[in-house]
Design a protein around this motif. Structure first.
Motif: not given
Length: 94
Positions: A16-22
């Protein structure tokens, strides 16, 4: 013989892109990039012979199970039971 650097391969993982960013932000705060952090995870997994941490569902913690058992006992003894009434389709329309 090839050096360890030249024998490296690329792997692709979908997240998930949000998981990757976090997680990128977390690793950056530790002075690591995502690739290095994943390599640490892989090396640690090899050293441990499996995942380097326990994988479990917190629902099954001792605390939650004790709470559920206490609630089941109350239900079996008819204590603290509150009935819930569902709205009929006629009541919903009003």
């Amino acid at each position: 013989m090839l050096s360890p650097e030249k024998s490296k391969i690329s792997i692709s993982v979908k997240v998930n892109s949000e998981d990757k960013n976090q997680v990128t932000e977390i690793f950056n705060g530790l002075g690591l990039n995502l690739s290095t952090a994943i390599n640490i995870f892989i090396k640690k997994s090899i050293a441990e012979g499996g995942l380097p941490f326990e994988v479990r569902d917190p629902f099954y913690s001792e605390e939650n199970q004790a709470e559920l058992n206490q609630r089941f006992k109350k239900i079996n003894n008819n204590q603290d039971i509150h009935s819930h009434h569902l709205l009929s389709s006629e009541q919903k329309k009003e």
